[in-house]
Design an enzyme around this catalytic site. Structure first.
Site, PDB file in Angstrom:
ATOM      1  N   ARG A 172      -5.661  -9.968   4.313  1.00  0.00           N
ATOM      2  CA  ARG A 172      -5.409  -9.890   2.813  1.00  0.00           C
ATOM      3  C   ARG A 172      -5.104 -10.808   1.610  1.00  0.00           C
ATOM      4  O   ARG A 172      -4.010 -11.793   1.754  1.00  0.00           O
ATOM      5  CB  ARG A 172      -3.734  -9.083   2.500  1.00  0.00           C
ATOM      6  CG  ARG A 172      -3.218  -8.876   1.290  1.00  0.00           C
ATOM      7  CD  ARG A 172      -2.128  -7.271   1.646  1.00  0.00           C
ATOM      8  NE  ARG A 172      -1.623  -6.867   0.321  1.00  0.00           N
ATOM      9  CZ  ARG A 172      -1.591  -5.615  -0.073  1.00  0.00           C
ATOM     10  NH1 ARG A 172      -3.057  -5.110   0.171  1.00  0.00           N
ATOM     11  NH2 ARG A 172      -1.178  -5.445  -1.323  1.00  0.00           N
TER      12      ARG A 172
ATOM     13  N   HIS B 192     -10.377  -2.811  -1.913  1.00  0.00           N
ATOM     14  CA  HIS B 192      -9.508  -2.334  -1.041  1.00  0.00           C
ATOM     15  C   HIS B 192     -10.269  -1.131  -0.903  1.00  0.00           C
ATOM     16  O   HIS B 192      -9.785  -0.322  -0.604  1.00  0.00           O
ATOM     17  CB  HIS B 192      -8.133  -2.028  -2.225  1.00  0.00           C
ATOM     18  CG  HIS B 192      -6.900  -2.207  -1.991  1.00  0.00           C
ATOM     19  ND1 HIS B 192      -7.159  -1.883  -0.285  1.00  0.00           N
ATOM     20  CD2 HIS B 192      -5.857  -1.959  -2.176  1.00  0.00           C
ATOM     21  CE1 HIS B 192      -6.018  -2.472   0.454  1.00  0.00           C
ATOM     22  NE2 HIS B 192      -5.308  -1.318  -0.985  1.00  0.00           N
TER      23      HIS B 192
ATOM     24  N   GLN C  48      -7.970   0.605   1.957  1.00  0.00           N
ATOM     25  CA  GLN C  48      -7.294   1.477   1.032  1.00  0.00           C
ATOM     26  C   GLN C  48      -8.180   3.211   1.045  1.00  0.00           C
ATOM     27  O   GLN C  48      -7.541   3.787   0.972  1.00  0.00           O
ATOM     28  CB  GLN C  48      -6.383   1.732  -0.099  1.00  0.00           C
ATOM     29  CG  GLN C  48      -5.502   2.241  -1.386  1.00  0.00           C
ATOM     30  CD  GLN C  48      -4.557   2.945  -0.471  1.00  0.00           C
ATOM     31  OE1 GLN C  48      -3.673   2.313   0.310  1.00  0.00           O
ATOM     32  NE2 GLN C  48      -4.096   3.895  -0.066  1.00  0.00           N
TER      33      GLN C  48
ATOM     34  N   ASP D 288      -3.443   4.324 -10.158  1.00  0.00           N
ATOM     35  CA  ASP D 288      -2.523   2.985  -9.637  1.00  0.00           C
ATOM     36  C   ASP D 288      -2.088   2.093 -10.719  1.00  0.00           C
ATOM     37  O   ASP D 288      -1.601   2.406 -12.506  1.00  0.00           O
ATOM     38  CB  ASP D 288      -4.612   1.976  -9.329  1.00  0.00           C
ATOM     39  CG  ASP D 288      -3.568   0.716  -8.985  1.00  0.00           C
ATOM     40  OD1 ASP D 288      -2.808   0.622  -8.349  1.00  0.00           O
ATOM     41  OD2 ASP D 288      -4.150  -0.405  -8.264  1.00  0.00           O
TER      42      ASP D 288
ATOM     43  N   CYS E 152      -2.497   4.985  -4.469  1.00  0.00           N
ATOM     44  CA  CYS E 152      -2.417   3.973  -3.451  1.00  0.00           C
ATOM     45  C   CYS E 152      -1.301   3.302  -3.103  1.00  0.00           C
ATOM     46  O   CYS E 152      -0.609   2.516  -2.477  1.00  0.00           O
ATOM     47  CB  CYS E 152      -3.277   2.146  -3.509  1.00  0.00           C
ATOM     48  SG  CYS E 152      -2.803   1.308  -4.758  1.00  0.00           S
TER      49      CYS E 152
ATOM     50  N   ARG F 228      -3.380   5.545   5.797  1.00  0.00           N
ATOM     51  CA  ARG F 228      -3.596   3.854   6.395  1.00  0.00           C
ATOM     52  C   ARG F 228      -3.982   3.392   8.383  1.00  0.00           C
ATOM     53  O   ARG F 228      -5.019   2.871   7.921  1.00  0.00           O
ATOM     54  CB  ARG F 228      -2.931   2.895   5.363  1.00  0.00           C
ATOM     55  CG  ARG F 228      -2.791   3.135   4.381  1.00  0.00           C
ATOM     56  CD  ARG F 228      -4.106   2.882   3.426  1.00  0.00           C
ATOM     57  NE  ARG F 228      -4.189   1.297   4.257  1.00  0.00           N
ATOM     58  CZ  ARG F 228      -3.834  -0.036   3.366  1.00  0.00           C
ATOM     59  NH1 ARG F 228      -3.062   0.323   1.989  1.00  0.00           N
ATOM     60  NH2 ARG F 228      -4.052  -0.976   3.300  1.00  0.00           N
TER      61      ARG F 228
END
Length: 307
Positions: free
Chosen positions: A110, A137, A140, A224, A263, A291
């Site tokens: 990450r 991402h 996700q 988001d 998310c 996830r």
């Protein structure tokens, strides 16, 4: 020696591989119904494998879901922040990749910069997975698409409206639109719209500042955070995005059976109201759980368990 299978961006995989990953995720989740989280899948496909996880950014869902994922597949994990490693003291990405390739079977990172993930993968002899960068991402979005399909069926021909910053999450939705056959509408202030090179990798899509038109008739509305980790223009962003809040009234413009995704972490009262994210149209908790399942299948694909 064959090249490892990396999972860096949705656009870099073909539609058949991505569909195989989603189908496997659905099957693995269904096979675990009623099981405890610590129980290993019946086939334990990654027994004897170790996943290294490197975090340059704070994490809740990525950290816990990947740890649970590798354990449920029969493997083990080693977790570290870059500050805990020599990477945080100037060791190169390439040297880090070469060392970890001798010690673990796969690496999830990450990262702050997308280029760092690409460099890690280029020097690695084991699969590298992009857990998040400033540009995309992908893990996700695979969980998001899995969640939508659980509740509303196949993605082909559906319309997803993304409301907010044309950021890494938005970019991966754009990439996914070209691979899964859904129509994407992005509602975003002009200053924060996705870059031209990102849009070039999309499928059927529209970018607009007309929020109501973007959401009208959508099967799914996605939002988001307005301010992501590393963004320095907090006040300017909040001012620009204030008209782009997802409210009950906005959701009413979508299809009657439209669902809401985010998310997380969410900022109630900013990008979404509490009534929406905590209401019956919200799937954010299923999305967070998924996830684990989506990433299990990404890991399985990296090792060739999924075709």
């Amino acid at each position: 020696m064959s090249q490892p299978r990396h999972f860096l961006d949705i656009w870099s995989l073909d539609a058949a591989s991505l569909r195989a990953i989603l189908d496997d995720a659905h099957a693995r989740k269904a096979a675990r119904k009623g099981w405890g989280q610590a129980r290993v899948d019946r086939d334990a496909p990654l027994s004897g494998r170790t996943l290294a996880m490197i975090f340059q950014k704070n994490s809740t869902r990525t950290r816990f879901s990947f740890d649970a994922a590798i354990r449920q597949l029969g493997g083990a994990s080693i977790i570290s922040t870059s500050a805990d490693m020599q990477l945080g003291r100037g060791e190169t990405i390439e040297d880090t990749a070469r060392v970890l390739s001798r010690m673990v079977d796969a690496v999830m990172i990450r990262a702050d910069q997308h280029e760092d993930v690409k460099r890690l993968a280029a020097a690695s002899a084991v699969p590298v997975i992009n857990g998040l960068t400033n540009q995309s991402h992908p893990c996700q979005i695979m969980a998001d698409l899995m969640t939508f399909e659980e509740h509303r069926g196949h993605l082909d021909g559906k319309t997803i409206a993304f409301v907010g910053d044309g950021n890494n999450v938005c970019a991966s939705f754009i990439h996914a639109s070209a691979r899964f056959g859904f129509r994407l509408v992005v509602a975003c202030p002009e200053r924060y719209q996705p870059a031209a090179e990102v849009l070039a990798r999309g499928g059927e899509m529209l970018v607009t500042e007309d929020l109501q038109a973007a959401v009208r008739g959508a099967h799914c509305v996605v939002s988001d955070a307005w301010v992501s980790m590393g963004d320095a223009d907090h006040e300017a962003r909040v001012a620009a995005f204030a008209p782009f809040q997802v409210s009950e009234a906005l959701m009413d413009l979508a299809r009657p059976d439209a669902v809401f995704l985010h998310c997380l972490p969410a900022h109630r009262g900013e990008e979404v109201t509490a009534e929406v994210i905590d209401g019956p149209r919200s799937l954010v908790w299923d999305e967070a759980e998924n996830r684990i399942h989506a990433q299990k299948s990404i890991l399985a694909w990296c090792f060739g368990v999924v075709a």
